[in-house]
Design a protein around this motif. Structure first.
Motif, PDB file in Angstrom:
ATOM      1  N   ASP A 313       0.830  -1.205   0.000  1.00  0.00           N
ATOM      2  CA  ASP A 313       0.000   0.000   0.000  1.00  0.00           C
ATOM      3  C   ASP A 313       0.865   1.255   0.000  1.00  0.00           C
ATOM      4  OD1 ASP A 313      -2.295  -1.479  -0.003  1.00  0.00           O
ATOM      5  OD2 ASP A 313      -2.675  -1.304   2.151  1.00  0.00           O
ATOM      6  N   ASN A 314       1.953   1.224   0.748  1.00  0.00           N
ATOM      7  CA  ASN A 314       2.833   2.398   0.805  1.00  0.00           C
ATOM      8  C   ASN A 314       3.596   2.611  -0.489  1.00  0.00           C
ATOM      9  OD1 ASN A 314       2.028   3.021   3.375  1.00  0.00           O
ATOM     10  ND2 ASN A 314       3.789   2.116   4.390  1.00  0.00           N
ATOM     11  N   ILE A 315       3.915   1.520  -1.174  1.00  0.00           N
ATOM     12  CA  ILE A 315       4.542   1.665  -2.498  1.00  0.00           C
ATOM     13  C   ILE A 315       3.586   2.358  -3.457  1.00  0.00           C
ATOM     14  CG2 ILE A 315       5.373   0.395  -4.516  1.00  0.00           C
ATOM     15  CD1 ILE A 315       6.533  -1.676  -2.592  1.00  0.00           C
ATOM     16  N   ARG A 316       2.330   1.925  -3.441  1.00  0.00           N
ATOM     17  CA  ARG A 316       1.319   2.567  -4.296  1.00  0.00           C
ATOM     18  C   ARG A 316       1.120   4.020  -3.881  1.00  0.00           C
ATOM     19  NH1 ARG A 316      -2.564  -0.156  -7.158  1.00  0.00           N
ATOM     20  NH2 ARG A 316      -4.192   1.177  -6.258  1.00  0.00           N
ATOM     21  N   ARG A 317       1.144   4.275  -2.584  1.00  0.00           N
ATOM     22  CA  ARG A 317       0.974   5.642  -2.101  1.00  0.00           C
ATOM     23  C   ARG A 317       2.150   6.523  -2.557  1.00  0.00           C
ATOM     24  NH1 ARG A 317       0.002   4.072   2.818  1.00  0.00           N
ATOM     25  NH2 ARG A 317      -2.255   3.942   2.552  1.00  0.00           N
ATOM     26  N   PHE A 318       3.338   5.954  -2.516  1.00  0.00           N
ATOM     27  CA  PHE A 318       4.543   6.657  -2.971  1.00  0.00           C
ATOM     28  C   PHE A 318       4.423   7.011  -4.454  1.00  0.00           C
ATOM     29  CE2 PHE A 318       8.729   6.686  -4.865  1.00  0.00           C
ATOM     30  CZ  PHE A 318       9.543   7.317  -3.943  1.00  0.00           C
ATOM     31  N   VAL A 319       4.027   6.020  -5.260  1.00  0.00           N
ATOM     32  CA  VAL A 319       3.893   6.240  -6.706  1.00  0.00           C
ATOM     33  C   VAL A 319       2.797   7.254  -6.994  1.00  0.00           C
ATOM     34  CG1 VAL A 319       3.282   5.109  -8.883  1.00  0.00           C
ATOM     35  CG2 VAL A 319       4.794   3.950  -7.269  1.00  0.00           C
ATOM     36  N   LYS A 320       1.690   7.127  -6.274  1.00  0.00           N
ATOM     37  CA  LYS A 320       0.569   8.051  -6.471  1.00  0.00           C
ATOM     38  C   LYS A 320       0.996   9.492  -6.217  1.00  0.00           C
ATOM     39  CE  LYS A 320      -3.405   6.925  -4.651  1.00  0.00           C
ATOM     40  NZ  LYS A 320      -4.490   6.713  -3.649  1.00  0.00           N
ATOM     41  N   ILE A 327       3.232  14.960 -12.915  1.00  0.00           N
ATOM     42  CA  ILE A 327       2.417  15.217 -14.105  1.00  0.00           C
ATOM     43  C   ILE A 327       1.908  16.660 -14.086  1.00  0.00           C
ATOM     44  CG2 ILE A 327       0.228  14.660 -15.235  1.00  0.00           C
ATOM     45  CD1 ILE A 327       0.716  11.734 -14.499  1.00  0.00           C
ATOM     46  N   GLY A 328       1.482  17.143 -12.899  1.00  0.00           N
ATOM     47  CA  GLY A 328       1.044  18.545 -12.793  1.00  0.00           C
ATOM     48  C   GLY A 328       2.156  19.516 -13.086  1.00  0.00           C
ATOM     49  N   GLU A 329       3.362  19.205 -12.620  1.00  0.00           N
ATOM     50  CA  GLU A 329       4.502  20.089 -12.885  1.00  0.00           C
ATOM     51  C   GLU A 329       4.829  20.132 -14.385  1.00  0.00           C
ATOM     52  OE1 GLU A 329       7.584  18.482 -10.500  1.00  0.00           O
ATOM     53  OE2 GLU A 329       6.550  18.849  -8.595  1.00  0.00           O
ATOM     54  N   ARG A 399      -5.629  12.189 -13.484  1.00  0.00           N
ATOM     55  CA  ARG A 399      -6.663  13.157 -13.072  1.00  0.00           C
ATOM     56  C   ARG A 399      -6.089  14.229 -12.153  1.00  0.00           C
ATOM     57  NH1 ARG A 399      -9.499   9.706 -11.028  1.00  0.00           N
ATOM     58  NH2 ARG A 399      -9.130   9.978  -8.815  1.00  0.00           N
ATOM     59  N   ILE A 400      -5.355  13.817 -11.118  1.00  0.00           N
ATOM     60  CA  ILE A 400      -4.788  14.781 -10.179  1.00  0.00           C
ATOM     61  C   ILE A 400      -3.709  15.623 -10.854  1.00  0.00           C
ATOM     62  CG2 ILE A 400      -3.415  14.992  -8.068  1.00  0.00           C
ATOM     63  CD1 ILE A 400      -6.387  14.394  -7.655  1.00  0.00           C
ATOM     64  N   GLY A 401      -2.948  14.995 -11.767  1.00  0.00           N
ATOM     65  CA  GLY A 401      -1.939  15.760 -12.497  1.00  0.00           C
ATOM     66  C   GLY A 401      -2.561  16.878 -13.309  1.00  0.00           C
ATOM     67  N   ILE A 402      -3.694  16.587 -13.959  1.00  0.00           N
ATOM     68  CA  ILE A 402      -4.378  17.623 -14.755  1.00  0.00           C
ATOM     69  C   ILE A 402      -4.927  18.713 -13.847  1.00  0.00           C
ATOM     70  CG2 ILE A 402      -6.374  18.056 -16.230  1.00  0.00           C
ATOM     71  CD1 ILE A 402      -5.921  15.261 -17.438  1.00  0.00           C
ATOM     72  N   ILE A 403      -5.583  18.315 -12.747  1.00  0.00           N
ATOM     73  CA  ILE A 403      -6.124  19.309 -11.808  1.00  0.00           C
ATOM     74  C   ILE A 403      -4.989  20.156 -11.225  1.00  0.00           C
ATOM     75  CG2 ILE A 403      -7.367  19.602  -9.633  1.00  0.00           C
ATOM     76  CD1 ILE A 403      -9.094  18.728 -12.006  1.00  0.00           C
ATOM     77  N   PHE A 404      -3.911  19.478 -10.867  1.00  0.00           N
ATOM     78  CA  PHE A 404      -2.710  20.159 -10.340  1.00  0.00           C
ATOM     79  C   PHE A 404      -2.243  21.212 -11.339  1.00  0.00           C
ATOM     80  CE2 PHE A 404       0.568  19.197  -7.029  1.00  0.00           C
ATOM     81  CZ  PHE A 404       1.419  20.246  -7.321  1.00  0.00           C
ATOM     82  N   VAL A 516      -7.763  20.219  -0.922  1.00  0.00           N
ATOM     83  CA  VAL A 516      -9.228  20.237  -0.843  1.00  0.00           C
ATOM     84  C   VAL A 516      -9.838  19.339  -1.905  1.00  0.00           C
ATOM     85  CG1 VAL A 516     -11.266  21.708  -1.038  1.00  0.00           C
ATOM     86  CG2 VAL A 516      -9.228  22.546   0.175  1.00  0.00           C
ATOM     87  N   TRP A 517      -9.271  19.352  -3.107  1.00  0.00           N
ATOM     88  CA  TRP A 517      -9.809  18.527  -4.189  1.00  0.00           C
ATOM     89  C   TRP A 517      -9.729  17.036  -3.847  1.00  0.00           C
ATOM     90  CZ3 TRP A 517     -12.099  19.611  -8.940  1.00  0.00           C
ATOM     91  CH2 TRP A 517     -12.246  18.509  -9.785  1.00  0.00           C
ATOM     92  N   VAL A 518      -8.579  16.600  -3.350  1.00  0.00           N
ATOM     93  CA  VAL A 518      -8.409  15.187  -3.008  1.00  0.00           C
ATOM     94  C   VAL A 518      -9.368  14.787  -1.889  1.00  0.00           C
ATOM     95  CG1 VAL A 518      -6.798  13.449  -2.136  1.00  0.00           C
ATOM     96  CG2 VAL A 518      -6.017  15.165  -3.785  1.00  0.00           C
TER      97      VAL A 518
END
Length: 535
Positions: A313-320, A327-329, A399-404, A516-518
């Motif tokens: 779970d933490n690996i996925r959290r790290f990647v997320k 992606i947002g940057e 999705r978060i990258g685009i919103i970011f 707030v979005w997340v």
């Protein structure tokens, strides 16, 4: 042997229990071993389910006087060699023609055989591991000792309670909650196996027990239909264990197999995860396994399962966190030459490197040690061949990258116009809009790191000090970012400009939007899941 002033069993627990019983009966096992040398042996095997030894009883000099009476009177010595047998009561009884009554062998009738087997069943129902004991006097050591295992005198039954550790019951319960089906495969009597399995919660009191004799005759097709319905297998042979493992794998199961004996090696090798015992396990079983359990405790396997889920779970959290932010940057940097006059770029290479090493790296490392969520062991396992981006992680990053990127681009356009229009009036540097974009990107990642601690729970529902490393990394990174803005040497090195309190508050406000979005996404998913359950 003695450890810290107390006796401890070294080796097989069953043998240790019998030695303890002998000592409690006033018999000195060490003296007997020295005075009655062993001259023959037929070892125990899973097929025979019994063991026979022959000792020379002609020299009883080392046997205490009271113990010598046991041989001459109680066992009515009539030969030079004593053949003694222990093992499965049914198998030992098959070798007996007499039974000991008032220190005299008497013919063993069918009625007495039934009474012995009935008593064996009663003891087994209480969860006792039951052994049958018998003996015979012979004059000379036969060439084929196994063929001479006849005409023995039945002595009686010995019951031993192999009490499970207290934590095993909770471990079994956790297994079931986690979608793991625990199965008991043992050589014990079916009634003993059922009693222990019921006590541990592996099966209920009326659960079917599949025995070794039935396994030997059942077809593969019938076994495939029963294998998911049966949780207890008793009186099994080594080949039965291997067959059960293969059948479960053919049904799509991921099998973890535990064992400690030489005969367990084929099944341990076949299983997806072979687990050998580190204390009682043989070298062969340990070599055949994938993992060695140092404390021989089933609860340790369950704890390792939970820890493995937390790590994944933490690996996925790290990647997320890393890829979602990056992606947002990328979107922000790629859009700036198109949207801004004269192809302005908000970030310098050194600032990009700072974000990758510090504002990305430090919180990401802290997320890698996030504690387990409450539902870690309350959900079924995920397919082992699933992608790291499965279950919505890939779409989340995009999705978060685009919103970011959208939030940062809006800030960038406003800050560019604000800085250019405000320069004449205030005399401030017209390029400070770049510092606003740089600061917003860095601070937004701090909010993102806090929000991704859980996929389902809101941040206000979590202990803010549950992961002190993350809290410390967020505070440290924020302070370092402010130093880059207001400390002159760092301003020069990173090409930043001091911001007014109004401009800094705008940066904090925009950067909090991703947090707030997340959090709103979590509320939406919670509402959607509740709606699906009601529907």
């Amino acid at each position: 042997q003695k450890e810290n002033g107390e006796w401890a069993i070294v080796g097989d627990p069953t043998e240790g229990a019998l030695l303890t019983l002998a000592a409690k009966g006033g018999v000195d096992p060490l003296a007997w071993n020295q005075a009655l040398p062993r001259v023959g042996e037929v070892p125990f095997s899973s097929e025979r389910k019994r063991m026979t030894v022959v000792v020379n009883s002609q020299k009883k000099d080392g046997v205490p006087p009271n113990d010598a009476v046991v041989l001459t009177d109680i066992f009515a010595q009539t030969g030079a060699l004593l053949m003694s047998m222990k093992g499965s009561p049914e198998r030992v009884l098959d070798c007996c023609s007499h039974w000991l009554v008032d220190q005299k062998p008497q013919p063993l009738t069918d009625r007495e055989r039934d009474r012995i087997l009935t008593q064996n069943n009663h003891m087994a129902q209480d969860g006792l591991r039951v052994l049958g004991l018998a003996y015979r006097w012979i004059d000379t050591l036969p060439h084929d000792l196994e063929a001479a295992e006849t005409q023995l005198v039945w002595v009686g039954l010995v019951g031993m309670l192999d009490a499970p550790r207290p934590e095993v019951r909770q471990a079994v319960k956790l297994c079931r909650q986690a979608g793991i089906h625990p199965v008991m495969i043992t050589g014990d009597h079916p009634l003993t196996a059922r009693a222990i399995a019921t006590d541990l919660g592996i099966a209920n009191g009326e659960a079917a027990v599949l025995g070794g004799q039935e396994l030997a005759t059942i077809s593969d097709a019938d076994l495939a239909t029963k294998v998911h319905q049966v949780s207890v297998y008793a009186r099994v042979a080594p080949e039965h264990k291997l067959r059960i493992v293969k059948t479960l794998q053919q049904q799509g199961g991921i099998i973890a197999m535990t064992g400690d004996g030489v005969n367990d090696a084929p099944a341990l090798k076949q299983a997806n995860i072979g687990i050998a015992m580190g204390i009682t396990g043989t070298d062969v079983s340990q070599e055949a396994s994938d993992m060695v359990l140092l404390d021989d405790n089933f609860a340790s396997i369950v704890a390792a399962t939970e820890e493995g889920r937390v790590v994944y779970d933490n690996i996925r959290r790290f990647v997320k966190y890393i890829l979602g932010s990056n992606i947002g940057e990328v979107i922000t940097i790629a859009a700036s030459p198109i949207l801004l006059p004269l192809g302005g770029v908000p970030l310098s290479p050194l600032q990009i490197l700072w974000m990758n090493l510090v504002t990305d790296g430090v919180p990401a490392l802290a997320l890698a040690v996030e504690p387990a969520e409450p539902n870690t062991m309350n959900r079924p396992p995920h397919p082992p061949d699933e992608s790291i981006f499965a279950r919505g992680l890939g779409s989340y990053m995009i999705r978060i990258g685009i919103i970011f990127g959208i939030f940062t681009i809006v800030l960038m356009l406003w800050a560019y116009d604000y800085a250019q229009g405000n320069t004449v009036a205030t005399g401030a540097d017209p390029d400070r809009w770049k510092t606003m974009v740089f600061t917003s990107l860095c601070l937004a990642q701090m909010g993102h790191a806090i929000a991704v601690r859980s996929d389902t729970r809101l941040t206000i529902e979590m202990n803010p000090f549950g992961n002190p490393y993350l809290l410390g990394s967020v505070v440290l990174t924020t302070v370092l970012q402010l130093l880059l803005i207001y400390l002159p040497p760092l301003q020069t090195f990173f090409d930043t400009h001091p911001l007014s309190w109004f401009e800094l508050s705008i940066c904090f406000g925009f950067s909090s939007l991703i947090f707030v979005w997340v959090e709103l996404e979590k509320l939406f998913l919670r509402w959607w899941s509740a709606k699906k359950e009601q529907g």
